[in-house]
Design a protein around this motif. Structure first.
Motif, PDB file in Angstrom:
ATOM      1  N   GLU A 128     -24.085  44.731  10.764  1.00  0.00           N
ATOM      2  CA  GLU A 128     -24.749  44.861  12.139  1.00  0.00           C
ATOM      3  C   GLU A 128     -23.558  44.892  13.463  1.00  0.00           C
ATOM      4  OE1 GLU A 128     -26.904  41.246  12.730  1.00  0.00           O
ATOM      5  OE2 GLU A 128     -28.404  41.646  11.229  1.00  0.00           O
ATOM      6  N   GLY A 129     -22.488  44.341  12.831  1.00  0.00           N
ATOM      7  CA  GLY A 129     -21.296  44.577  13.869  1.00  0.00           C
ATOM      8  C   GLY A 129     -20.409  45.712  13.497  1.00  0.00           C
ATOM      9  N   ASN A 130     -20.721  46.537  12.473  1.00  0.00           N
ATOM     10  CA  ASN A 130     -19.897  47.830  11.982  1.00  0.00           C
ATOM     11  C   ASN A 130     -19.534  48.648  13.360  1.00  0.00           C
ATOM     12  OD1 ASN A 130     -18.899  50.008  10.790  1.00  0.00           O
ATOM     13  ND2 ASN A 130     -20.739  51.201  10.804  1.00  0.00           N
ATOM     14  N   ALA A 131     -18.283  48.915  13.654  1.00  0.00           N
ATOM     15  CA  ALA A 131     -17.709  49.380  14.907  1.00  0.00           C
ATOM     16  C   ALA A 131     -17.169  50.714  14.554  1.00  0.00           C
ATOM     17  CB  ALA A 131     -16.765  48.706  15.532  1.00  0.00           C
ATOM     18  N   ASP A 132     -17.011  51.259  13.224  1.00  0.00           N
ATOM     19  CA  ASP A 132     -16.401  52.398  12.774  1.00  0.00           C
ATOM     20  C   ASP A 132     -17.581  53.517  12.608  1.00  0.00           C
ATOM     21  OD1 ASP A 132     -13.909  53.704  12.574  1.00  0.00           O
ATOM     22  OD2 ASP A 132     -13.997  53.241  10.495  1.00  0.00           O
ATOM     23  N   GLY A 133     -18.606  53.282  12.989  1.00  0.00           N
ATOM     24  CA  GLY A 133     -19.723  54.497  13.034  1.00  0.00           C
ATOM     25  C   GLY A 133     -19.886  54.702  11.541  1.00  0.00           C
ATOM     26  N   GLN A 206     -10.317  47.686   8.387  1.00  0.00           N
ATOM     27  CA  GLN A 206     -10.862  48.706   8.944  1.00  0.00           C
ATOM     28  C   GLN A 206     -11.864  48.350   9.962  1.00  0.00           C
ATOM     29  OE1 GLN A 206     -13.932  50.922   6.524  1.00  0.00           O
ATOM     30  NE2 GLN A 206     -13.954  52.770   7.965  1.00  0.00           N
ATOM     31  N   GLN A 207     -12.563  47.300  10.109  1.00  0.00           N
ATOM     32  CA  GLN A 207     -13.373  46.677  11.123  1.00  0.00           C
ATOM     33  C   GLN A 207     -12.361  46.021  11.917  1.00  0.00           C
ATOM     34  OE1 GLN A 207     -16.509  47.416  11.714  1.00  0.00           O
ATOM     35  NE2 GLN A 207     -16.595  48.460   9.867  1.00  0.00           N
ATOM     36  N   ARG A 208     -11.353  45.473  11.661  1.00  0.00           N
ATOM     37  CA  ARG A 208     -10.343  44.970  12.604  1.00  0.00           C
ATOM     38  C   ARG A 208      -9.568  45.691  13.452  1.00  0.00           C
ATOM     39  NH1 ARG A 208      -7.729  42.013   9.030  1.00  0.00           N
ATOM     40  NH2 ARG A 208      -8.635  40.256   9.382  1.00  0.00           N
TER      41      ARG A 208
END
Length: 326
Positions: A128-133, A206-208
C-alpha cells in the motif's frame, strides 16, 4: 546599422540613446502625481496579499498530498523492517527444528509457520505504501514468491525427510539465507540475487530511497517552498518601502502602521507555512498542521485582515486629493 525599431550601439528608436531613454522614464515617473503612484503601490501590495493566499492554498494542498504519500511509504519501510525480523525468527526456528533430528515427527514447528505468515502479512501491507511504481511492485511480488518458495521447500523437506534427510532442510535454509551474487567487474553485491533475508533488505532500501525522493520533491524542498510563499512578501516589502518614500517626500508623513501590520501578517503566513512544511516532511510520524482545516482558516483570515489593513493604510493619503484616477 541603426533603425527606428531596434537597438544598435546603445541607440534606441528615433535616435535616443539608452541614457536619454532612462532619463526620460525617470522624469516621467517623477512627474506622476503622488496619488497615482500610491494607487499603483496599493494595487501591488493587495496583489501580493492575494498571491500569498493563492500560493498558500496551492502549496498546502500539494505538499499535504506529498507528505501523506510519504507517510504511507514510511510505514511500508517500517513494515519491511519488521518483516526482516520475522524472517530471521523463521530461519532460527527452522534451524532449531533441524537440530532436533525429529523433523519428520514435529515438522517445521509452530514458530516457523507463524513467523512466515507474519512476513507475508507485513510485505502485503507494505504494498500500500509502495513509492517506486511498477518496479517496486515487481520486486514486492518477487519477494512474496521467494517467501512462498521457502515455505514450500521446508514443507517438502519435512515430508521427504526419511528419504532425503537434512539436504531438503538445507535447501530451505539456503532459500532464506543465501548471500547476494557479486558483480564480476565491480565486485559489488547485486540486489535481489540472495535469499529472502537479503531480498527483504534490498526491498526495504528501495522503498527508503523512494521515500527520500518524496521528502525532497519540489513541493517539500525548502528553496522552492520559501520562494513561493515568502517571495510575494518580499515584493510587498519593496512596495511598502516605496510607499514610505512617497509618503515622506510628498505628504511629509510617516507610513501608516497598518501597512506594516499587513506586511507582517503576510510574511508570517508565508514563513510559518514554510517552516511547518519542512518540519512535517522530516517528521512523518506527526501531524500535518499546515494542511489542517483550522490552520487554513486562520491563515486565510490573517491574509484577509492584511488586505483590509493595507487598503485602510492608503486611504487617508488618497483622500487628501480629489483628482480622478489615472
Amino acid at each position: 546599422m541603426t533603425g527606428t525599431g531596434g537597438v544598435s550601439g546603445g541607440v534606441l528608436r528615433d535616435g535616443w540613446s539608452l541614457r536619454d531613454f532612462v532619463s526620460r522614464r525617470r522624469d516621467r515617473l517623477r512627474g506622476t502625481h503622488p496619488t497615482t503612484v500610491l494607487r499603483r503601490l496599493r494595487a501591488g501590495v493587495l496583489a501580493m496579499v492575494l498571491a500569498t493566499a493563492l500560493l498558500y492554498l496551492l502549496v498546502s494542498a500539494q505538499a499535504g498530498r506529498q507528505i501523506t504519500a510519504a507517510k504511507r511509504t514510511d510505514a511500508a519501510v517500517r513494515n519491511l523492517g519488521d518483516a526482516r525480523e520475522e524472517a530471521a525468527r523463521a530461519t532460527t526456528a527452522l534451524r532449531n527444528a533441524a537440530g532436533t533430528g525429529e523433523v519428520a515427527l514435529i515438522g517445521t514447528g509452530t514458530e516457523f509457520a507463524n513467523a512466515t505468515a507474519r512476513v507475508n502479512s507485513l510485505v502485503t501491507s507494505a504494498t500500500e505504501g509502495n513509492a517506486d511504481g511498477q518496479q517496486g511492485l515487481i520486486q514486492i511480488q518477487f519477494v512474496q514468491g521467494q517467501l512462498t518458495t521457502s515455505v514450500q521447500l521446508a514443507d517438502t523437506a519435512v515430508r521427504d525427510y526419511d528419504r532425503s534427510g537434512p539436504a531438503g532442510l538445507n535447501a530451505a535454509l539456503q532459500a532464506l539465507t543465501a548471500p547476494r551474487e557479486q558483480d564480476r567487474v565491480t565486485k559489488r553485491p547485486i540486489p535481489y540475487t540472495g535469499g529472502l533475508l537479503n531480498s527483504l533488505a534490498d526491498l526495504q532500501q528501495q522503498q527508503r530511497d523512494a521515500l527520500g525522493r518524496q521528502q525532497n520533491s519540489n513541493w517539500l524542498d525548502p528553496a522552492h517552498v520559501w520562494a513561493l510563499l515568502v517571495g510575494p512578501a518580499f515584493v510587498m516589502l519593496l512596495c511598502v518601502l516605496a510607499t514610505a518614500d512617497v509618503v515622506a517626500r510628498s505628504f511629509r508623513r510617516y507610513v501608516s502602521p497598518r501597512l506594516l501590520l499587513a506586511l507582517l501578517a503576510t510574511a508570517a503566513v508565508g514563513v510559518t507555512t514554510s517552516v511547518l512544511c519542512r518540519y512535517a516532511a522530516g517528521c512523518l510520524t506527526g501531524h500535518t498542521p499546515f494542511a489542517a482545516p483550522w490552520t487554513t482558516a486562520l491563515a486565510l483570515a490573517l491574509l484577509a485582515a492584511a488586505g483590509v489593513l493595507a487598503w485602510l493604510a492608503y486611504r487617508p493619503r488618497l483622500a487628501e486629493y480629489r483628482f480622478p484616477r489615472s
